[in-house]
Design an enzyme around this catalytic site. Structure first.
Site, PDB file in Angstrom:
ATOM      1  N   GLU A  57       0.938  -1.255  -0.180  1.00  0.00           N
ATOM      2  CA  GLU A  57       0.010   0.062   0.157  1.00  0.00           C
ATOM      3  C   GLU A  57       1.033   1.254  -0.067  1.00  0.00           C
ATOM      4  O   GLU A  57       0.432   2.192   0.489  1.00  0.00           O
ATOM      5  CB  GLU A  57      -0.963   0.052   1.145  1.00  0.00           C
ATOM      6  N   HIS A 327      -1.434  -0.619  10.083  1.00  0.00           N
ATOM      7  CA  HIS A 327      -0.758  -2.168  10.365  1.00  0.00           C
ATOM      8  C   HIS A 327       0.508  -1.742  11.206  1.00  0.00           C
ATOM      9  O   HIS A 327       1.087  -0.824  10.937  1.00  0.00           O
ATOM     10  CB  HIS A 327      -0.598  -2.874   9.237  1.00  0.00           C
TER      11      HIS A 327
END
Length: 461
Positions: A57, A327
């Site tokens: 990402e 995350h």
């Protein structure tokens, strides 16, 4: 030669490997550039310094180049991978030159109709990099790195489980081929699956890699405390600290500010931080990010062994006070074994270890269910195309008897908009769904073949 190793090859004594989902969605991820800039700073100043870093990402080249500039002294080599319409969001950084790289796009990867999710448009796949650790020519000086981000679940019933399982199968195949070349293998990324789930088992059964966290902590959690497999173990809900230290939970935990309530995040934006008790129970934290490794010497630590694994990137942004991503990272240290063998002296290890036939039956049932869903969707799309074609022709005919110009305009407008939507559905029905069903057939063939081998192996034993 010493211990079967050329003394001039200068192989490192250890490898520090990091994987992180950066949550760098352009226009959608809050404080995107500021957070990714800080991620670059943390990588550059980390101790011990990273050797190989896999990012997911990391969608924009601006963010990637910022991270490259900040990490230039410790990770002078890197590759930003291009895929799909919007890019794959994958990048690999390395202490050593990348000899060869490729981007493998998954055959099964989302649906164009789900444009609001975007998986199909970003072209998810596997970023592959071959890195030579020493200056010799032997296979034991090469590590092949595979960075990926599997399809997200999204819904409660997880209709994309078939996609994710097929993707796990594909990356397992790539890692197995690399291991067969005698190379060390690293599989890094956000796999969007919990330990010992269907995809996790396929990866470890059909390639020689192993989940480094479970190597060191084989009794760690199989998902969040709410997950059925974890509930079945009858264990108390772990604390937020235990989720990190013992279970490797990288996301959905209380210690990540992006999982706080909307009100708490608003308070944080106003500069008012909230204290989170690390010893309070954390029901939602789970591990979706992985470092899989194969040492290249038979998987028994002949060349490399896992020394440590931990969850990292826990710090907050220095001024924004938010977590650096939604995350946390997984960070592992692998050390070179003292009794290292050369590629020629090591016996050829088995690359696969078949699962029970019932597991392959589970995958085949999943494929069958998904195929029925897609064929139904295809019928709906093609019905819409043909119906809209008839309606558009009817509108054109009706224009001839239109009592006024404004009525003719409305008929033409409806015909144009409707036919445009019909064409899109027709293209998806005729082209995309057909190609997806063919990819599904290939996956089904592979699973049936694996099931037969597993059955034959059970019979012969």
């Amino acid at each position: 030669m010493a211990n079967g190793l050329d003394e001039n090859s200068h192989l490192p004594a250890s490898l520090r490997v990091i994987t992180l989902n950066c949550w760098g969605l352009k226009f959608l991820s809050k404080h995107r550039h500021a957070r990714l800039t800080e991620i670059g700073h943390q990588l550059a100043t980390a101790s011990p310094a990273p050797s190989i870093v896999a990012l997911q990402e990391c969608w924009t080249q601006q963010d990637y180049l910022t991270i490259r500039k900040l990490t230039q002294t410790v990770l002078p080599h890197g590759k930003f991978y291009f895929s799909g319409v919007l890019g794959g969001g994958l990048a690999i950084l390395s202490k050593w030159p990348i000899e060869e790289s490729s981007m493998y796009r998954y055959p099964l990867n989302g649906r164009p109709a789900a444009f609001f999710r975007g998986d199909w448009y970003v072209g998810k796949g596997v970023a592959c990099a071959r890195i030579r650790l020493g200056d010799g020519a032997s296979a034991d000086q090469v590590v092949e790195v595979f960075c990926t981000h599997l399809h997200a679940p999204y819904e409660q019933d997880d209709s994309y489980l078939c996609h994710r399982t097929a993707q796990a199968w594909e990356i397992a195949r790539l890692m197995r081929l690399a291991a067969e070349r005698g190379h060390m293998v690293l599989g890094l990324g956000d796999f969007n699956m919990v330990p010992l789930s269907l995809g996790h088992r396929l990866v470890e059964a059909h390639s020689p890699v192993r989940d480094v966290w479970r190597i060191l902590k084989p009794d760690s959690a199989l998902g969040s405390a709410r997950h059925a497999a974890e509930k079945a173990r009858g264990r108390p809900v772990p604390s937020a600290r235990e989720c990190l230290v013992e279970h490797g939970a990288t996301c959905d935990g209380k210690l990540n500010t992006w999982k706080w309530s909307k009100q708490l995040r608003k308070e944080l934006d106003r500069g008012r931080e909230s204290e989170v008790d690390p010893d309070a129970p954390d029901e939602g934290a789970r591990r979706l990010d992985y470092v899989f490794s194969y040492d290249g010497g038979g998987g028994k630590g002949d060349r490399w062994r896992v020394e440590s694994a931990e969850v990292g990137m826990l710090m907050r942004h220095p001024t924004l006070k938010c977590s650096l991503s939604d995350h946390f990272s997984v960070e592992a240290t692998l050390v070179r074994a003292s009794g290292q063998k050369t590629a020629s002296s090591s016996p050829s290890p088995p690359m696969t270890s078949p699962l029970p036939s019932s597991t392959y039956d589970e995958v085949l049932a999943l494929i069958s269910l998904y195929e029925q869903r897609e064929r139904k969707q295809q019928r709906v799309q093609l019905t819409h195309f043909w119906a809209q074609t008839a309606i558009s022709i009817g509108c054109f005919i009706a224009v001839w008897w239109s009592p006024a110009n404004y009525v003719a305009f409305i008929l033409m407008l409806l015909s144009t908009i409707g036919f445009g939507a019909g064409i899109l559905n027709g293209l998806m029905g005729f082209l995309f769904v057909e190609s997806e069903l063919k990819a599904l057939k290939e996956f089904e063939y592979d699973i049936r073949t694996a099931r037969l081998r597993a059955k034959d192996g059970a019979g012969s034993s």
